[in-house]
Design a protein around this motif. Structure first.
Motif, mmCIF file in Angstrom:
data_model
loop_
_atom_site.group_PDB
_atom_site.id
_atom_site.type_symbol
_atom_site.label_atom_id
_atom_site.label_comp_id
_atom_site.label_asym_id
_atom_site.label_seq_id
_atom_site.Cartn_x
_atom_site.Cartn_y
_atom_site.Cartn_z
ATOM 1 N N VAL A 100 39.918 39.366 46.137
ATOM 2 C CA VAL A 100 39.760 38.748 45.212
ATOM 3 C C VAL A 100 39.208 38.939 44.006
ATOM 4 C CG1 VAL A 100 39.402 35.430 44.104
ATOM 5 C CG2 VAL A 100 40.404 35.975 46.577
ATOM 6 N N LEU A 101 38.322 39.531 44.228
ATOM 7 C CA LEU A 101 37.722 40.040 42.586
ATOM 8 C C LEU A 101 38.183 41.515 41.878
ATOM 9 C CD1 LEU A 101 35.050 40.477 41.505
ATOM 10 C CD2 LEU A 101 34.449 41.950 43.395
ATOM 11 N N ASP A 102 39.189 42.216 43.206
ATOM 12 C CA ASP A 102 40.134 43.276 42.099
ATOM 13 C C ASP A 102 41.681 42.334 41.546
ATOM 14 O OD1 ASP A 102 38.351 45.089 42.910
ATOM 15 O OD2 ASP A 102 39.634 45.019 44.849
ATOM 16 N N ASN A 103 42.193 41.800 42.201
ATOM 17 C CA ASN A 103 42.771 40.253 41.131
ATOM 18 C C ASN A 103 42.531 40.552 39.973
ATOM 19 O OD1 ASN A 103 45.292 39.867 42.519
ATOM 20 N ND2 ASN A 103 43.976 40.552 44.422
ATOM 21 N N ILE A 104 41.502 39.672 40.021
ATOM 22 C CA ILE A 104 40.422 39.476 38.798
ATOM 23 C C ILE A 104 40.102 40.198 38.051
ATOM 24 C CG2 ILE A 104 38.582 37.840 37.817
ATOM 25 C CD1 ILE A 104 38.087 36.337 40.568
ATOM 26 N N ARG A 105 39.559 41.048 38.372
ATOM 27 C CA ARG A 105 39.241 42.886 37.480
ATOM 28 C C ARG A 105 40.836 42.687 36.775
ATOM 29 N NH1 ARG A 105 34.626 45.224 41.886
ATOM 30 N NH2 ARG A 105 33.017 44.508 40.788
ATOM 31 N N LEU A 106 41.414 42.824 37.479
ATOM 32 C CA LEU A 106 42.841 43.477 36.848
ATOM 33 C C LEU A 106 43.025 43.057 35.642
ATOM 34 C CD1 LEU A 106 45.166 44.229 40.388
ATOM 35 C CD2 LEU A 106 44.286 45.886 38.391
ATOM 36 N N GLY A 107 42.815 41.946 36.007
ATOM 37 C CA GLY A 107 43.452 41.232 34.574
ATOM 38 C C GLY A 107 42.414 41.471 33.017
ATOM 39 N N ALA A 108 41.461 42.092 33.376
ATOM 40 C CA ALA A 108 40.400 43.283 32.518
ATOM 41 C C ALA A 108 41.082 44.094 32.244
ATOM 42 C CB ALA A 108 39.473 42.894 32.965
ATOM 43 N N PHE A 109 42.542 44.975 32.524
ATOM 44 C CA PHE A 109 42.648 46.189 32.043
ATOM 45 C C PHE A 109 42.774 46.201 30.470
ATOM 46 C CE2 PHE A 109 46.431 48.908 32.214
ATOM 47 C CZ PHE A 109 45.916 49.511 32.618
ATOM 48 N N LEU A 110 43.144 45.552 29.519
ATOM 49 C CA LEU A 110 43.458 46.015 28.617
ATOM 50 C C LEU A 110 42.071 45.591 27.882
ATOM 51 C CD1 LEU A 110 46.991 44.693 27.920
ATOM 52 C CD2 LEU A 110 46.579 47.555 28.094
ATOM 53 N N ARG A 111 40.803 44.372 28.227
ATOM 54 C CA ARG A 111 40.834 44.204 27.531
ATOM 55 C C ARG A 111 38.921 44.984 28.770
ATOM 56 N NH1 ARG A 111 41.448 42.042 22.468
ATOM 57 N NH2 ARG A 111 43.326 41.360 22.675
ATOM 58 N N PRO A 112 38.239 45.660 28.911
ATOM 59 C CA PRO A 112 37.255 45.580 29.633
ATOM 60 C C PRO A 112 36.184 45.544 29.469
ATOM 61 C CG PRO A 112 37.910 48.394 29.090
ATOM 62 C CD PRO A 112 39.078 47.190 28.553
ATOM 63 N N ALA A 113 35.990 45.362 28.023
ATOM 64 C CA ALA A 113 33.969 45.432 28.037
ATOM 65 C C ALA A 113 34.248 43.617 28.039
ATOM 66 C CB ALA A 113 34.318 45.498 26.135
ATOM 67 N N ARG A 115 33.505 42.651 31.266
ATOM 68 C CA ARG A 115 34.333 42.878 32.494
ATOM 69 C C ARG A 115 33.719 41.550 33.239
ATOM 70 N NH1 ARG A 115 36.372 46.705 37.006
ATOM 71 N NH2 ARG A 115 34.903 46.433 37.156
ATOM 72 N N GLU A 116 32.380 41.942 33.575
ATOM 73 C CA GLU A 116 31.689 41.281 34.791
ATOM 74 C C GLU A 116 31.158 40.543 34.363
ATOM 75 O OE1 GLU A 116 31.919 42.809 38.345
ATOM 76 O OE2 GLU A 116 33.522 43.923 36.355
ATOM 77 N N GLN A 117 31.015 39.917 33.264
ATOM 78 C CA GLN A 117 30.520 38.222 32.437
ATOM 79 C C GLN A 117 31.533 37.343 32.478
ATOM 80 O OE1 GLN A 117 28.464 38.313 28.520
ATOM 81 N NE2 GLN A 117 29.272 36.280 28.375
ATOM 82 N N ARG A 118 33.068 37.888 32.653
ATOM 83 C CA ARG A 118 34.093 36.922 31.931
ATOM 84 C C ARG A 118 34.498 36.573 34.117
ATOM 85 N NH1 ARG A 118 36.340 41.083 28.830
ATOM 86 N NH2 ARG A 118 38.150 41.031 29.471
ATOM 87 N N VAL A 119 33.810 37.792 34.779
ATOM 88 C CA VAL A 119 33.900 37.699 35.542
ATOM 89 C C VAL A 119 33.883 35.994 36.368
ATOM 90 C CG1 VAL A 119 34.112 38.513 38.821
ATOM 91 C CG2 VAL A 119 34.817 39.603 36.460
ATOM 92 N N GLU A 120 32.328 36.243 35.951
ATOM 93 C CA GLU A 120 31.625 35.224 36.616
ATOM 94 C C GLU A 120 31.493 34.384 35.627
ATOM 95 O OE1 GLU A 120 28.717 32.989 38.382
ATOM 96 O OE2 GLU A 120 28.916 35.341 38.727
ATOM 97 N N ALA A 149 45.630 33.498 39.700
ATOM 98 C CA ALA A 149 46.632 34.459 38.866
ATOM 99 C C ALA A 149 46.105 33.615 37.579
ATOM 100 C CB ALA A 149 48.318 33.878 39.138
ATOM 101 N N ILE A 150 45.863 32.468 37.670
ATOM 102 C CA ILE A 150 45.300 31.682 36.633
ATOM 103 C C ILE A 150 44.204 32.183 35.610
ATOM 104 C CG2 ILE A 150 44.053 29.616 34.738
ATOM 105 C CD1 ILE A 150 45.950 27.839 36.702
ATOM 106 N N ALA A 151 43.036 32.728 36.148
ATOM 107 C CA ALA A 151 42.222 33.039 36.233
ATOM 108 C C ALA A 151 42.121 34.249 36.360
ATOM 109 C CB ALA A 151 40.545 33.375 37.412
ATOM 110 N N ARG A 152 43.081 35.206 36.769
ATOM 111 C CA ARG A 152 43.585 37.012 36.614
ATOM 112 C C ARG A 152 43.849 36.990 34.410
ATOM 113 N NH1 ARG A 152 48.526 39.157 39.520
ATOM 114 N NH2 ARG A 152 49.382 37.169 38.533
ATOM 115 N N ALA A 153 44.971 35.900 34.681
ATOM 116 C CA ALA A 153 45.473 35.574 32.983
ATOM 117 C C ALA A 153 43.859 35.538 31.858
ATOM 118 C CB ALA A 153 46.022 34.770 32.800
ATOM 119 N N LEU A 154 43.307 34.529 32.342
ATOM 120 C CA LEU A 154 42.490 34.461 31.586
ATOM 121 C C LEU A 154 41.406 35.624 31.059
ATOM 122 C CD1 LEU A 154 40.965 30.434 32.462
ATOM 123 C CD2 LEU A 154 42.788 31.421 30.505
ATOM 124 N N MET A 155 41.646 36.287 31.802
ATOM 125 C CA MET A 155 40.572 37.439 31.977
ATOM 126 C C MET A 155 40.983 38.690 30.935
ATOM 127 S SD MET A 155 38.089 37.749 34.028
ATOM 128 C CE MET A 155 37.458 39.473 34.325
#
Length: 241
Positions: A100-113, A115-120, A149-155
């Motif tokens: 689940v965590l890696d799926n969420i993180r993948l959403g930040a692929f184009l916007r990595p700055a 990232r972990e705060q957005r995961v939280e 899927a929504i969380a990943r998109a919002l990332m």
């Protein structure tokens, strides 16, 4: 209220199809900043084709798509996401073997700055994902996968979020939970274009709505106007939910 807001997503004269026959015929559509717009229609009306065209997954035959005044027509899907138009596809399409965590993180692929705060932030928004954080995404229930899927998109920090049939195949209790999450997004001024078979629920949340039939827009108006139209209510709000 929404009439005073600027247009964020504009679609003009959009025609697209597969092979010789167009599926969409000169579709015009507008989504304003901070607005939720519902897109209704029977199966085969062209709703998913429109969503795929907007997100750069399907090349239109004619017409234009603008996001904040920037022409998107013909751009590859990755560039469309980078500009801020992000699709949560029908069927969720999470990566089942990844956590689940890696799926969420993948959403930040184009916007990595950041990232972990957005995961939280996503885990606060969808507490059930926090409980499943290190499980494989393929083991989640349908509702949990949809939230993922929504969380990943919002990332990816979308300017407009496209949701294609998010309630499909979910139990009524889970659908209520999902729509509550969408209502919170709307309350945060997220701009949303929603395709969903649960037309009455979609209209209850939306500011405005469009109705597609055979690839053409046959009705448009405020959500209240569309819900109050007896012909449309019979077609979309009756036995079809």
């Amino acid at each position: 209220m929404s009439a005073e807001r600027p247009e964020l997503l504009g679609v003009g004269g959009l025609s697209t199809g597969y092979g010789a026959e167009p599926v969409l015929h000169a579709v015009d559509l507008q989504v304003r900043a901070g607005e939720m717009v519902a897109l209704l229609g029977a199966n085969g009306a062209g709703k998913s084709t429109l969503m795929r065209s907007l997100s750069g997954l399907h090349k239109p035959l004619q017409g234009g798509i603008h996001l904040g005044g920037v022409e998107l027509t013909g751009l590859p899907a990755e560039q469309v996401v980078r500009l801020g138009l992000v699709l949560v596809p029908e069927g969720r399409q999470v990566f089942p073997e990844l956590s689940v965590l890696d799926n969420i993180r993948l959403g930040a692929f184009l916007r990595p700055a950041g990232r972990e705060q957005r995961v939280e932030e996503m885990l606060t928004r969808f507490p059930r994902l926090r409980e499943r954080l290190h499980q494989r995404a393929g083991l989640l229930s349908g509702g949990e996968q949809q939230m993922l899927a929504i969380a990943r998109a919002l990332m990816s920090q979308p300017r407009v979020l496209l949701l294609d049939e998010p309630s499909l195949g979910l139990a009524p209790k889970v659908i209520a939970e999902l729509f509550a999450a969408l209502d919170r997004l709307r309350g945060e001024n997220m701009t949303l274009l929603l395709v969903d078979q649960m037309a009455a629920l979609a209209l209850a949340l939306a500011d405005r709505a469009y109705v597609l039939e055979n690839g053409q827009v046959v009705a448009r108006g405020t959500a209240a106007e569309i819900a109050a139209d007896p012909a449309l209510a019979k077609a979309y709000l009756g036995a079809h939910g």
